[in-house]
Design an enzyme around this catalytic site. Sequence first.
Site, PDB file in Angstrom:
ATOM      1  CE  LYS A  38       4.212  -9.575  -9.832  1.00  0.00           C
ATOM      2  NZ  LYS A  38       2.755  -9.700 -10.009  1.00  0.00           N
ATOM      3  NE  ARG A 136      -4.128  -8.237  -7.394  1.00  0.00           N
ATOM      4  CZ  ARG A 136      -3.022  -8.925  -7.655  1.00  0.00           C
ATOM      5  NH1 ARG A 136      -2.333  -9.480  -6.667  1.00  0.00           N
ATOM      6  NH2 ARG A 136      -2.591  -9.073  -8.888  1.00  0.00           N
ATOM      7  CE1 TYR A 264      21.396  -8.070  19.877  1.00  0.00           C
ATOM      8  CE2 TYR A 264      20.649  -8.678  17.669  1.00  0.00           C
ATOM      9  CZ  TYR A 264      21.443  -7.887  18.502  1.00  0.00           C
ATOM     10  OH  TYR A 264      22.256  -6.941  17.971  1.00  0.00           O
ATOM     11  CG  MET A 313      19.541  -5.458  10.575  1.00  0.00           C
ATOM     12  SD  MET A 313      19.922  -3.745  10.935  1.00  0.00           S
ATOM     13  CE  MET A 313      18.691  -3.350  12.156  1.00  0.00           C
TER      14      MET A 313
HETATM   15  C1  LIG Z   1       2.500 -11.033 -10.624  1.00  0.00           C
HETATM   16  C2  LIG Z   1       1.483 -11.243 -11.697  1.00  0.00           C
HETATM   17  C3  LIG Z   1       1.614 -12.291 -12.629  1.00  0.00           C
HETATM   18  C4  LIG Z   1       2.677 -13.371 -12.520  1.00  0.00           C
HETATM   19  O1  LIG Z   1       2.182 -14.454 -11.731  1.00  0.00           O
HETATM   20  P1  LIG Z   1       3.067 -15.771 -11.514  1.00  0.00           P
HETATM   21  O2  LIG Z   1       2.210 -16.624 -10.626  1.00  0.00           O
HETATM   22  O3  LIG Z   1       4.312 -15.342 -10.832  1.00  0.00           O
HETATM   23  O4  LIG Z   1       3.303 -16.367 -12.850  1.00  0.00           O
HETATM   24  C5  LIG Z   1       0.725 -12.330 -13.695  1.00  0.00           C
HETATM   25  N1  LIG Z   1      -0.268 -11.406 -13.812  1.00  0.00           N
HETATM   26  C6  LIG Z   1      -0.452 -10.426 -12.906  1.00  0.00           C
HETATM   27  C7  LIG Z   1      -1.571  -9.471 -13.081  1.00  0.00           C
HETATM   28  C8  LIG Z   1       0.401 -10.313 -11.811  1.00  0.00           C
HETATM   29  O5  LIG Z   1       0.202  -9.349 -10.901  1.00  0.00           O
END
Ligand SMILES: *Cc1c(COP(=O)(O)O)cnc(C)c1O
Length: 368
Positions: A38, A136, A264, A313
């Site tokens: 991701k 979550r 700045y 920036m």
């Molecule tokens: C992002 C994520 C992971 C990966 O976690 P890491 O600590 O980067 O290995 C695994 N499972 C879920 C559900 C995640 O959202």
Amino acid sequence: MSKAQETVLEIDLSALKHNFDYLKSKLQKNTKFLAVVKAFAYGSDADAIALYLQELGVDYFAVAYTSEGVVLRDAGVTKPILVLHPLPVSFETIIERCLEPSIYNWKVLDEFLQVASDKNQKNYPIHLKFNTGLNRLGFNLEDIEPIHSITNASEAICIKSIFSHLAASEDLTEKAFTEQQIRAFTSITEKFITVFDYKPVLHLSNTSGILNYPEAHLDMVRSGIGLYGFGNSEKENKNFIPVAKLKSVISQIHHIEKGETVGYNRAYKSEATMTTATIPIGHADGVGRQYGQGKGFVIIEGQKAPIIGNVCMDMIMVDITSIDCEEGDEVIIFDASHTAEHLANTAQTISYELLTAISQRVKRVIKK
Ligand SMILES: *Cc1c(COP(=O)(O)O)cnc(C)c1O
């Protein structure tokens, strides 16, 4: 002296292979490996990372959003892709692009069942997410029977895996909590198997779960940060090689008199004659303002050069008073020795945030 031309994020695929092999060495032979790619593969390059891992024989991929899965399909990823946080608006795309949704609540289950049956699907693979304490996303133990009643009546889907996510697997002071999450997931899987009368793929561990809780590897593990070279502890970091190296170049050097200011809001005031270097990377590239005011530093000629004043920036200014360097010299923002985790820690944040913040404006170069 190393020269450079522009800001570049170098992605080292041999480091990726090293990390993948190391993580796999922690697993039983038949435990499947899901690579979390991701957020542009944690800010690196999702296509290059996923295609290489596919070549190395990874079993599964995961992304957060449907659009990220579409990009991987377009790049030629053919392995299954789990979408961890899909929203109903993307369900048609999910099916069209053969992506597999995580189903985490009733609304999402109802809407996915509707879309899958409208599109005449049979046994479309879905993954059920359970909440074991992160609070979550996810269903609870009590939901299993009603989920069974609803899904059993539908031919459109099949539940390929059930999973949960650990809240603090990297933090050994939270061992009791993690063990409670593992027990909660065991109760969920036992109940699921009784009610549904088959065993889906079970998965629970992220990178630190792999490293710290072998009993929680189950049928598959999900690793993100470890693949990119971080073990979330001093001890484990030694076993990994950071995949991404962020480097830039000195575009201009200034000689500053005592009492002059830099940048700045005149945020830095010189207390003595000094030398500064201006570097073409700023908060729009992912080096946030929290690294300014002397907190973060870069490496030039092997020496620390603190970021002075406010991060702009498109630029930072660093103190090079005691460094012998010139315009055109290479600047290391982070690499395998001055790591993204070290730099992140100077601003009280974590490697995950710094890596994923590196913006798409920074050129990616893939090294094999
Ligand atoms: C992002 C994520 C992971 C990966 O976690 P890491 O600590 O980067 O290995 C695994 N499972 C879920 C559900 C995640 O959202």
